[in-house]
Structures are given as structure tokens and as C-alpha cells.
Scaffold this motif. Structure first.
Motif, PDB file in Angstrom:
ATOM      1  N   PHE A   1       0.829  -1.205   0.000  1.00 25.36           N
ATOM      2  CA  PHE A   1       0.000   0.000   0.000  1.00 25.36           C
ATOM      3  C   PHE A   1       0.863   1.254   0.000  1.00 25.36           C
ATOM      4  O   PHE A   1       0.609   2.208  -0.748  1.00 25.36           O
ATOM      5  N   ALA A   2       1.895   1.254   0.854  1.00 23.56           N
ATOM      6  CA  ALA A   2       2.768   2.426   0.928  1.00 23.56           C
ATOM      7  C   ALA A   2       3.535   2.638  -0.370  1.00 23.56           C
ATOM      8  O   ALA A   2       3.688   3.774  -0.841  1.00 23.56           O
ATOM      9  N   ALA A   3       4.004   1.534  -0.976  1.00 22.12           N
ATOM     10  CA  ALA A   3       4.800   1.652  -2.200  1.00 22.12           C
ATOM     11  C   ALA A   3       3.969   2.207  -3.351  1.00 22.12           C
ATOM     12  O   ALA A   3       4.431   3.063  -4.114  1.00 22.12           O
ATOM     13  N   ILE A   4       2.718   1.732  -3.466  1.00 21.60           N
ATOM     14  CA  ILE A   4       1.884   2.144  -4.599  1.00 21.60           C
ATOM     15  C   ILE A   4       1.074   3.402  -4.272  1.00 21.60           C
ATOM     16  O   ILE A   4       1.014   4.347  -5.055  1.00 21.60           O
ATOM     17  N   GLY A   5       0.451   3.420  -3.084  1.00 17.06           N
ATOM     18  CA  GLY A   5      -0.451   4.515  -2.756  1.00 17.06           C
ATOM     19  C   GLY A   5       0.229   5.774  -2.266  1.00 17.06           C
ATOM     20  O   GLY A   5      -0.266   6.875  -2.507  1.00 17.06           O
ATOM     21  N   VAL A   6       1.381   5.619  -1.582  1.00 17.70           N
ATOM     22  CA  VAL A   6       2.053   6.785  -1.000  1.00 17.70           C
ATOM     23  C   VAL A   6       3.259   7.201  -1.834  1.00 17.70           C
ATOM     24  O   VAL A   6       3.394   8.373  -2.234  1.00 17.70           O
ATOM     25  N   LEU A   7       4.145   6.248  -2.101  1.00 15.90           N
ATOM     26  CA  LEU A   7       5.360   6.576  -2.843  1.00 15.90           C
ATOM     27  C   LEU A   7       5.148   6.657  -4.345  1.00 15.90           C
ATOM     28  O   LEU A   7       6.026   7.106  -5.080  1.00 15.90           O
ATOM     29  N   ARG A   8       3.979   6.156  -4.821  1.00 17.09           N
ATOM     30  CA  ARG A   8       3.632   6.221  -6.247  1.00 17.09           C
ATOM     31  C   ARG A   8       4.628   5.453  -7.116  1.00 17.09           C
ATOM     32  O   ARG A   8       4.943   5.876  -8.229  1.00 17.09           O
ATOM     33  N   LEU A   9       5.125   4.336  -6.608  1.00 17.09           N
ATOM     34  CA  LEU A   9       6.030   3.517  -7.401  1.00 17.09           C
ATOM     35  C   LEU A   9       5.235   2.773  -8.471  1.00 17.09           C
ATOM     36  O   LEU A   9       4.041   2.514  -8.306  1.00 17.09           O
ATOM     37  N   PRO A  10       5.871   2.399  -9.585  1.00 15.99           N
ATOM     38  CA  PRO A  10       5.146   1.684 -10.647  1.00 15.99           C
ATOM     39  C   PRO A  10       4.568   0.366 -10.148  1.00 15.99           C
ATOM     40  O   PRO A  10       5.243  -0.387  -9.436  1.00 15.99           O
ATOM     41  N   LEU A  11       3.321   0.117 -10.526  1.00 16.47           N
ATOM     42  CA  LEU A  11       2.625  -1.083 -10.078  1.00 16.47           C
ATOM     43  C   LEU A  11       3.383  -2.347 -10.463  1.00 16.47           C
ATOM     44  O   LEU A  11       3.553  -3.268  -9.652  1.00 16.47           O
ATOM     45  N   GLN A  12       3.853  -2.413 -11.718  1.00 15.04           N
ATOM     46  CA  GLN A  12       4.532  -3.627 -12.184  1.00 15.04           C
ATOM     47  C   GLN A  12       5.791  -3.911 -11.380  1.00 15.04           C
ATOM     48  O   GLN A  12       6.065  -5.060 -11.017  1.00 15.04           O
ATOM     49  N   ALA A  13       6.555  -2.855 -11.076  1.00 13.73           N
ATOM     50  CA  ALA A  13       7.788  -3.046 -10.314  1.00 13.73           C
ATOM     51  C   ALA A  13       7.491  -3.536  -8.900  1.00 13.73           C
ATOM     52  O   ALA A  13       8.188  -4.423  -8.371  1.00 13.73           O
ATOM     53  N   VAL A  14       6.449  -2.971  -8.280  1.00 12.97           N
ATOM     54  CA  VAL A  14       6.089  -3.383  -6.923  1.00 12.97           C
ATOM     55  C   VAL A  14       5.649  -4.843  -6.908  1.00 12.97           C
ATOM     56  O   VAL A  14       6.040  -5.621  -6.032  1.00 12.97           O
ATOM     57  N   LEU A  15       4.855  -5.238  -7.887  1.00 20.06           N
ATOM     58  CA  LEU A  15       4.369  -6.614  -7.937  1.00 20.06           C
ATOM     59  C   LEU A  15       5.499  -7.601  -8.198  1.00 20.06           C
ATOM     60  O   LEU A  15       5.498  -8.715  -7.651  1.00 20.06           O
ATOM     61  N   LEU A  16       6.468  -7.213  -9.010  1.00 22.34           N
ATOM     62  CA  LEU A  16       7.604  -8.096  -9.283  1.00 22.34           C
ATOM     63  C   LEU A  16       8.401  -8.400  -8.022  1.00 22.34           C
ATOM     64  O   LEU A  16       9.021  -9.457  -7.906  1.00 22.34           O
ATOM     65  N   VAL A  17       8.381  -7.484  -7.086  1.00 20.94           N
ATOM     66  CA  VAL A  17       9.066  -7.705  -5.808  1.00 20.94           C
ATOM     67  C   VAL A  17       8.132  -8.349  -4.787  1.00 20.94           C
ATOM     68  O   VAL A  17       8.513  -9.281  -4.073  1.00 20.94           O
ATOM     69  N   ALA A  18       6.899  -7.865  -4.717  1.00 22.52           N
ATOM     70  CA  ALA A  18       5.984  -8.293  -3.663  1.00 22.52           C
ATOM     71  C   ALA A  18       5.530  -9.739  -3.824  1.00 22.52           C
ATOM     72  O   ALA A  18       5.441 -10.475  -2.832  1.00 22.52           O
ATOM     73  N   ILE A  19       5.258 -10.160  -5.062  1.00 21.70           N
ATOM     74  CA  ILE A  19       4.741 -11.517  -5.256  1.00 21.70           C
ATOM     75  C   ILE A  19       5.770 -12.579  -4.858  1.00 21.70           C
ATOM     76  O   ILE A  19       5.467 -13.453  -4.033  1.00 21.70           O
ATOM     77  N   PRO A  20       7.005 -12.564  -5.405  1.00 26.33           N
ATOM     78  CA  PRO A  20       7.977 -13.577  -4.971  1.00 26.33           C
ATOM     79  C   PRO A  20       8.278 -13.510  -3.477  1.00 26.33           C
ATOM     80  O   PRO A  20       8.453 -14.551  -2.827  1.00 26.33           O
ATOM     81  N   LEU A  21       8.313 -12.299  -2.923  1.00 31.61           N
ATOM     82  CA  LEU A  21       8.612 -12.145  -1.504  1.00 31.61           C
ATOM     83  C   LEU A  21       7.516 -12.756  -0.638  1.00 31.61           C
ATOM     84  O   LEU A  21       7.794 -13.491   0.322  1.00 31.61           O
ATOM     85  N   SER A  22       6.248 -12.464  -0.979  1.00 25.34           N
ATOM     86  CA  SER A  22       5.142 -13.003  -0.183  1.00 25.34           C
ATOM     87  C   SER A  22       5.050 -14.517  -0.292  1.00 25.34           C
ATOM     88  O   SER A  22       4.795 -15.211   0.694  1.00 25.34           O
ATOM     89  N   VAL A  23       5.282 -15.057  -1.497  1.00 29.56           N
ATOM     90  CA  VAL A  23       5.264 -16.516  -1.677  1.00 29.56           C
ATOM     91  C   VAL A  23       6.387 -17.169  -0.882  1.00 29.56           C
ATOM     92  O   VAL A  23       6.190 -18.182  -0.200  1.00 29.56           O
ATOM     93  N   ALA A  24       7.582 -16.590  -0.935  1.00 25.41           N
ATOM     94  CA  ALA A  24       8.726 -17.152  -0.224  1.00 25.41           C
ATOM     95  C   ALA A  24       8.516 -17.116   1.288  1.00 25.41           C
ATOM     96  O   ALA A  24       8.780 -18.102   1.987  1.00 25.41           O
ATOM     97  N   VAL A  25       8.010 -15.986   1.791  1.00 26.14           N
ATOM     98  CA  VAL A  25       7.784 -15.869   3.234  1.00 26.14           C
ATOM     99  C   VAL A  25       6.724 -16.854   3.701  1.00 26.14           C
ATOM    100  O   VAL A  25       6.876 -17.534   4.731  1.00 26.14           O
ATOM    101  N   THR A  26       5.626 -16.971   2.946  1.00 27.60           N
ATOM    102  CA  THR A  26       4.567 -17.908   3.314  1.00 27.60           C
ATOM    103  C   THR A  26       5.074 -19.346   3.291  1.00 27.60           C
ATOM    104  O   THR A  26       4.772 -20.144   4.186  1.00 27.60           O
ATOM    105  N   PHE A  27       5.864 -19.705   2.278  1.00 26.45           N
ATOM    106  CA  PHE A  27       6.418 -21.057   2.173  1.00 26.45           C
ATOM    107  C   PHE A  27       7.318 -21.373   3.367  1.00 26.45           C
ATOM    108  O   PHE A  27       7.227 -22.445   3.975  1.00 26.45           O
TER     109      PHE A  27
END
Length: 205
Positions: free
Chosen positions: A171-197
Motif C-alpha cells: 500500500f505504501a509503495a503504490i499509494g504513498v510513494l507512487r512507485l510503478p505497479l509492475q515493479a512493486v508486484l515483481l518484488v511483492a509476489i515472490p517475496l510473499s510466496v517465499a515468506v509464506t512457504f
């Protein structure tokens, strides 16, 4: 007494869908009609009504299962709710179920919006109509915020600190810092999957 106790009691007292109670998946007609009702009731967005119908009314999914399925659909290309209809329908009744849910979601509003589009093209400059649309947009934002809080409930109940931290970070990366959605997802998806695993593996051990 908290204000959430009454809705919670109503949800728990609501009778489950007969097909769920019998252990049988809903029929293709039931899927089509369920998603048609969602789309026709979905003023301000269908997600609010989809979650209510799937989780609370028919009990075809738990709150966690809905969140997981919607998360998958959110990261796929295309409209989230359309992806959800296909994935959900296919999960219950195969490809035919996906097509039935998809058709129920899109066919009724498509016909209605075609007619309304013709009317708006002729009367769209009317001041009363413009003011009405502005009011509807406020209600739509309120509905969206409400469903976000409802989807957060499982995380809060489990006190899932990692999930909440990841959610706030995105939320902070996209809504506050206005970072590109694609770049945030490229980091967030692998990170969340790895942490959950890793967490599930740790619990299993």
C-alpha cells in the motif's frame, strides 16, 4: 456491545446453501444466476456483492479461500472480478462452470449498459444527471473501502503480522510513494510466496 456483533451473529445464523450442505457443487444454472445477481446488484463494483454471496450467503468458500483466490486473480491480467468468476466457476464445475459464471457476470450488465449508453449519449449533458453520477461515485468508494476491511478480517483474527506488514508495504509503495505497479508486484509476489512457504514449512517441522 460492539457494532460488529450483530452482523457477525447474522452471518453465523444464516443457513448455508443447500448444494454446499449436501457436499455437491452448484449446478451451471445456479452459478450463472448467482453471478448474474451479483452483477445486477453490483453498484459501485461487483467485488462487494461477490464476496457476500460466495462467502456469507452460499458459503461456497471460506473467507480465507476467497482472499487467496482473489489474490491470484488480482495478479493476473484483466479485470479482477472477471478473473474471479472464471477461476471460481472452473474450480467448482470445471471449464463449463467457468463459462457459466463468466456469462452470468457479464451478460446482464452488458445488455443494460448498452441501453444506458444510448440514453446517456443523448441526455448526458443534463446537469441533474451529472450531479447524480457524482453522488454515486462517493457511494462506490465507500463500498470498496468496506470490502477491503472485510477481507482484512481473517488476517486480523489470526494476528498474521507478516501478512499485514506485506499488505501495508505494498500500500505504501503504490499509494504513498507512487512507485510503478509492475515493479512493486515483481518484488511483492515472490517475496510473499517465499515468506509464506518458509513460515508453513517451519510450522510443519
Amino acid at each position: 456491545m460492539s457494532t460488529d456483533s450483530a452482523p457477525a451473529a447474522q452471518e453465523s445464523d444464516r443457513e448455508p446453501d443447500p448444494s454446499t450442505a449436501s457436499g455437491l457443487p452448484p449446478s451451471l444454472v445456479a452459478l450463472f444466476l448467482a453471478f448474474a445477481r451479483m452483477s445486477l446488484a453490483g453498484f459501485g463494483g461487483v467485488l462487494v456483492f461477490a464476496r457476500r454471496a460466495i462467502v456469507e450467503q452460499h458459503r461456497w468458500m471460506t473467507a480465507d479461500e476467497f482472499n487467496e483466490t482473489f489474490a491470484l486473480c488480482h495478479f493476473l491480467p484483466g479485470p479482477n472480478i472477471v478473473n474471479l468468476s472464471m477461476v471460481f466457476g472452473a474450480r467448482l464445475r470445471g471449464i463449463a462452470g467457468g463459462v457459466a459464471a463468466f456469462a452470468g457476470l457479464l451478460l446482464p450488465p452488458t445488455l443494460i449498459m448498452t441501453v444506458l449508453g444510448i440514453i446517456y449519449a443523448r441526455f448526458g449533458d443534463v446537469d441533474v444527471l451529472r450531479r447524480s453520477l457524482a453522488g454515486i461515485s462517493c457511494a462506490a468508494v465507500g463500498l470498496l473501502i468496506a470490502v477491503v476491511f472485510r477481507m482484512m478480517t481473517p488476517l486480523l483474527k489470526r494476528m498474521d503480522a507478516v501478512g499485514l506488514i506485506l499488505m501495508l508495504a505494498v500500500f505504501a509503495a503504490i499509494g504513498v510513494l507512487r512507485l510503478p505497479l509492475q515493479a512493486v508486484l515483481l518484488v511483492a509476489i515472490p517475496l510473499s510466496v517465499a515468506v509464506t512457504f518458509l513460515l508453513r514449512r517451519k510450522v510443519a517441522v
